[in-house]
Design a protein around this motif. Structure first.
Motif, PDB file in Angstrom:
ATOM      1  N   VAL A   1      -1.856  -6.824  13.796  1.00 34.75           N
ATOM      2  CA  VAL A   1      -2.167  -6.626  12.385  1.00 34.75           C
ATOM      3  C   VAL A   1      -3.605  -6.138  12.284  1.00 34.75           C
ATOM      4  CG1 VAL A   1      -0.546  -8.387  11.608  1.00 34.75           C
ATOM      5  CG2 VAL A   1      -2.916  -9.022  12.098  1.00 34.75           C
ATOM      6  N   ALA A   2      -3.904  -5.437  11.208  1.00 35.79           N
ATOM      7  CA  ALA A   2      -5.246  -4.911  11.004  1.00 35.79           C
ATOM      8  C   ALA A   2      -6.021  -5.830  10.064  1.00 35.79           C
ATOM      9  CB  ALA A   2      -5.181  -3.498  10.424  1.00 35.79           C
ATOM     10  N   ILE A   3      -7.243  -6.118  10.412  1.00 41.79           N
ATOM     11  CA  ILE A   3      -8.131  -6.901   9.560  1.00 41.79           C
ATOM     12  C   ILE A   3      -9.060  -5.934   8.841  1.00 41.79           C
ATOM     13  CG2 ILE A   3      -9.877  -8.722   9.468  1.00 41.79           C
ATOM     14  CD1 ILE A   3      -7.078  -9.638  10.292  1.00 41.79           C
ATOM     15  N   ALA A   4      -9.125  -6.071   7.530  1.00 46.23           N
ATOM     16  CA  ALA A   4      -9.881  -5.108   6.728  1.00 46.23           C
ATOM     17  C   ALA A   4     -10.712  -5.819   5.670  1.00 46.23           C
ATOM     18  CB  ALA A   4      -8.932  -4.109   6.067  1.00 46.23           C
ATOM     19  N   LYS A   5     -11.680  -5.101   5.115  1.00 45.45           N
ATOM     20  CA  LYS A   5     -12.492  -5.575   3.994  1.00 45.45           C
ATOM     21  C   LYS A   5     -12.262  -4.639   2.819  1.00 45.45           C
ATOM     22  CE  LYS A   5     -16.739  -6.806   4.888  1.00 45.45           C
ATOM     23  NZ  LYS A   5     -18.142  -6.722   5.377  1.00 45.45           N
TER      24      LYS A   5
ATOM     25  N   LEU B   1       0.855  -1.176   0.000  1.00 44.64           N
ATOM     26  CA  LEU B   1       0.000   0.000   0.000  1.00 44.64           C
ATOM     27  C   LEU B   1       0.893   1.227   0.000  1.00 44.64           C
ATOM     28  CD1 LEU B   1      -2.691  -1.094   2.645  1.00 44.64           C
ATOM     29  CD2 LEU B   1      -2.649  -1.485   0.182  1.00 44.64           C
ATOM     30  N   ALA B   2       0.821   2.008  -1.080  1.00 44.47           N
ATOM     31  CA  ALA B   2       1.660   3.209  -1.205  1.00 44.47           C
ATOM     32  C   ALA B   2       0.820   4.454  -0.950  1.00 44.47           C
ATOM     33  CB  ALA B   2       2.267   3.277  -2.611  1.00 44.47           C
ATOM     34  N   ALA B   3       1.394   5.395  -0.196  1.00 43.82           N
ATOM     35  CA  ALA B   3       0.691   6.667   0.058  1.00 43.82           C
ATOM     36  C   ALA B   3       0.489   7.393  -1.270  1.00 43.82           C
ATOM     37  CB  ALA B   3       1.499   7.521   1.020  1.00 43.82           C
TER      38      ALA B   3
ATOM     39  N   VAL C   1       3.198  -4.362   8.767  1.00 49.57           N
ATOM     40  CA  VAL C   1       4.310  -3.509   8.366  1.00 49.57           C
ATOM     41  C   VAL C   1       5.468  -4.367   7.873  1.00 49.57           C
ATOM     42  CG1 VAL C   1       5.955  -1.767   9.111  1.00 49.57           C
ATOM     43  CG2 VAL C   1       3.622  -1.739  10.015  1.00 49.57           C
ATOM     44  N   VAL C   2       5.993  -4.034   6.693  1.00 52.92           N
ATOM     45  CA  VAL C   2       7.180  -4.666   6.126  1.00 52.92           C
ATOM     46  C   VAL C   2       8.189  -3.558   5.869  1.00 52.92           C
ATOM     47  CG1 VAL C   2       8.122  -6.003   4.217  1.00 52.92           C
ATOM     48  CG2 VAL C   2       5.823  -6.507   5.064  1.00 52.92           C
ATOM     49  N   ASP C   3       9.293  -3.570   6.624  1.00 47.60           N
ATOM     50  CA  ASP C   3      10.260  -2.460   6.590  1.00 47.60           C
ATOM     51  C   ASP C   3       9.511  -1.172   6.930  1.00 47.60           C
ATOM     52  OD1 ASP C   3      12.278  -4.238   5.969  1.00 47.60           O
ATOM     53  OD2 ASP C   3      12.018  -3.993   3.809  1.00 47.60           O
ATOM     54  N   ASP C   4       9.456  -0.206   6.009  1.00 50.13           N
ATOM     55  CA  ASP C   4       8.742   1.051   6.263  1.00 50.13           C
ATOM     56  C   ASP C   4       7.498   1.171   5.401  1.00 50.13           C
ATOM     57  OD1 ASP C   4      10.414   2.001   8.259  1.00 50.13           O
ATOM     58  OD2 ASP C   4      11.813   2.891   6.821  1.00 50.13           O
ATOM     59  N   VAL C   5       6.959   0.041   4.993  1.00 46.39           N
ATOM     60  CA  VAL C   5       5.805   0.028   4.104  1.00 46.39           C
ATOM     61  C   VAL C   5       4.684  -0.782   4.732  1.00 46.39           C
ATOM     62  CG1 VAL C   5       4.985  -0.702   1.821  1.00 46.39           C
ATOM     63  CG2 VAL C   5       7.276   0.258   2.066  1.00 46.39           C
ATOM     64  N   ILE C   6       3.446  -0.356   4.492  1.00 49.62           N
ATOM     65  CA  ILE C   6       2.302  -1.153   4.925  1.00 49.62           C
ATOM     66  C   ILE C   6       1.981  -2.147   3.806  1.00 49.62           C
ATOM     67  CG2 ILE C   6      -0.133  -1.131   5.567  1.00 49.62           C
ATOM     68  CD1 ILE C   6       0.240   1.708   6.594  1.00 49.62           C
TER      69      ILE C   6
ATOM     70  N   LEU D   1      -0.535   5.340  10.862  1.00 52.53           N
ATOM     71  CA  LEU D   1      -1.030   3.963  10.888  1.00 52.53           C
ATOM     72  C   LEU D   1       0.125   2.973  10.939  1.00 52.53           C
ATOM     73  CD1 LEU D   1      -3.257   1.847  10.719  1.00 52.53           C
ATOM     74  CD2 LEU D   1      -3.240   2.125   8.221  1.00 52.53           C
ATOM     75  N   ARG D   2       1.181   3.235  10.185  1.00 51.12           N
ATOM     76  CA  ARG D   2       2.334   2.331  10.166  1.00 51.12           C
ATOM     77  C   ARG D   2       2.965   2.227  11.540  1.00 51.12           C
ATOM     78  NH1 ARG D   2       7.094   4.766   6.988  1.00 51.12           N
ATOM     79  NH2 ARG D   2       7.372   5.766   9.025  1.00 51.12           N
ATOM     80  N   GLU D   3       3.194   3.374  12.199  1.00 46.86           N
ATOM     81  CA  GLU D   3       3.836   3.355  13.508  1.00 46.86           C
ATOM     82  C   GLU D   3       2.923   2.755  14.571  1.00 46.86           C
ATOM     83  OE1 GLU D   3       7.044   4.047  13.959  1.00 46.86           O
ATOM     84  OE2 GLU D   3       7.044   4.279  11.775  1.00 46.86           O
ATOM     85  N   ALA D   4       1.613   2.966  14.441  1.00 48.77           N
ATOM     86  CA  ALA D   4       0.671   2.378  15.398  1.00 48.77           C
ATOM     87  C   ALA D   4       0.695   0.858  15.290  1.00 48.77           C
ATOM     88  CB  ALA D   4      -0.731   2.915  15.140  1.00 48.77           C
ATOM     89  N   LEU D   5       0.772   0.329  14.070  1.00 46.74           N
ATOM     90  CA  LEU D   5       0.859  -1.120  13.877  1.00 46.74           C
ATOM     91  C   LEU D   5       2.159  -1.663  14.462  1.00 46.74           C
ATOM     92  CD1 LEU D   5      -0.495  -1.473  10.223  1.00 46.74           C
ATOM     93  CD2 LEU D   5      -1.578  -2.349  12.300  1.00 46.74           C
ATOM     94  N   LYS D   6       3.253  -0.938  14.274  1.00 43.98           N
ATOM     95  CA  LYS D   6       4.541  -1.378  14.815  1.00 43.98           C
ATOM     96  C   LYS D   6       4.495  -1.462  16.329  1.00 43.98           C
ATOM     97  CE  LYS D   6       7.951   0.199  11.394  1.00 43.98           C
ATOM     98  NZ  LYS D   6       9.071   1.157  11.177  1.00 43.98           N
TER      99      LYS D   6
END
Length: 370
Positions: free
Chosen positions: A136-140, A112-114, A154-159, A126-131
């Protein structure tokens, strides 16, 4: 990287514009279908059933087929106007620990790119909150004509987002596990643990596709006209494997490949010896030798049988005689011992009984002789 979907992440009242990018790619070698006789390319042409004419990709749309065979046309505009919130939004519904997600549910992966400068701040939040939450966030979300589940992490600095299968899309493993009852010994588990400890650490980056490399080499050799077919790998012969031996050798081979000395742990080796009667070996299947054909001919069989019976009878006489002599000797020995020690009445009675038994045992032999 080219985006395949544009939308936004709905994080409570926060909306984060994003672009969806494929996170994986396939490196498998694809083949074309050809006519074996002349090598000509075989193509599939898309032809309209009504007029029999070939149609281009631009002329092809979607349609739903009813039970009676009639087609209901469905356009991209129809799909875009569906009254669902996830049509252009990745809607986060909860946050859960990562280990609650069954890997069986995981499907395709995306980054997911900004999308734009204004998305940078909420995206980073959102990225830092997940870290920090380690969840992990569950979404539809809706993609390619259907609503799906997703897991954001989060993978490296990317969601990243993994598509998830719906729970009812996971088949139950009925009839898959072994039906027979099997007992695993502690010694076998110790060796399995030793093998896992030896093979457990590996640099995932060092692994590569050997099959694809061999395929590329074969194609290059054929293109250059210097292709020499190699011998196909022989299939392993059917054999009964001694599990302990296989585990021991696996541990030794794994350590040798890593340049480590030593063999199997002493505890496991001791357990293996106790359970299998010494050092285990790989035991091949041994076929039973065919039974020798029985002799045909009544006379030979009768003679052999008679001879055997005669020998058996003689053996019986000899055994009876020996038994009689033994009983008599025992009686004398017992009587002598009783006399020496000033024996009792019970000892004398036993001696008489033994002597009588010896005389009685000798009687059948005299009758057979007569």
């Amino acid at each position: 990287m080219r985006s395949i979907w544009n939308g936004a992440i709905s994080f409570g009242l926060v909306s984060i514009p994003i672009k969806l990018v494929n996170a994986t790619e396939s490196h498998s070698i694809s083949f074309r279908q050809i006519h074996v006789t002349d090598g000509g390319r075989v193509r599939y042409r898309k032809v309209c059933e009504l007029d029999g004419e070939e149609v281009s990709a631009a002329e092809i749309g979607k349609g739903y087929e009813e039970a009676d065979g009639s087609i209901i046309p469905i356009t991209d505009e129809d799909l875009a106007r569906l009254p669902i919130a996830t049509a252009k939004t990745i809607e986060i519904v909860s946050f859960v620990p990562a280990d609650e997600i069954d890997p069986l549910q995981m499907d395709a992966a995306y980054y997911l790119a900004a999308n734009g400068a204004t998305a940078a701040k909420p995206y980073t939040l959102l990225r830092e909150a997940l870290k920090r939450s380690r969840k992990v966030a569950i979404a539809k979300f809706a993609l390619r004509g259907r609503e799906r589940l997703g897991m954001l992490r989060v993978v490296d600095d990317v969601i990243a987002m993994h598509g998830l299968l719906w729970p009812d899309e996971i088949r139950r493993p009925e009839g898959v596990a072994p039906e027979t009852s099997v007992t695993v010994r502690d010694a076998e588990l110790d060796l399995a643990d030793a093998l896992m400890a030896t093979l457990g650490e590996v640099d995932i980056e060092s692994l590569h596709d050997d099959y694809r490399e061999a395929l590329e080499e074969m194609i290059a050799a054929k293109a250059g006209g210097a292709y020499e077919p190699a011998e196909a790998a022989a299939e392993p012969a059917g054999q009964v494997i001694d599990l302990m031996a296989a585990l021991e050798r696996s541990v030794q081979a794994a350590k040798a490949s890593r340049g480590e000395g030593g063999g199997v742990p002493a505890e496991a080796k001791a357990g293996a010896g106790a359970g299998s009667g010494g050092e285990a070996e790989v035991t091949p299947i041994r076929r039973k030798a065919a039974a020798a054909p029985k002799a045909v001919g009544g006379k030979k069989s009768t003679a052999t049988s008679g001879s055997g019976a005669a020998k058996k009878t003689a053996s019986g006489r000899k055994s009876t005689s020996a038994s009689s002599s033994s009983a008599s000797a025992s009686a004398k020995k017992t009587g002598s011992a009783g006399g020496k020690s000033g024996g009792t009445k019970s000892t004398s009675a036993a001696a008489k009984k033994t002597t009588a038994a010896g005389k009685k045992a000798a009687t059948p032999r005299k009758r057979r002789s007569a």
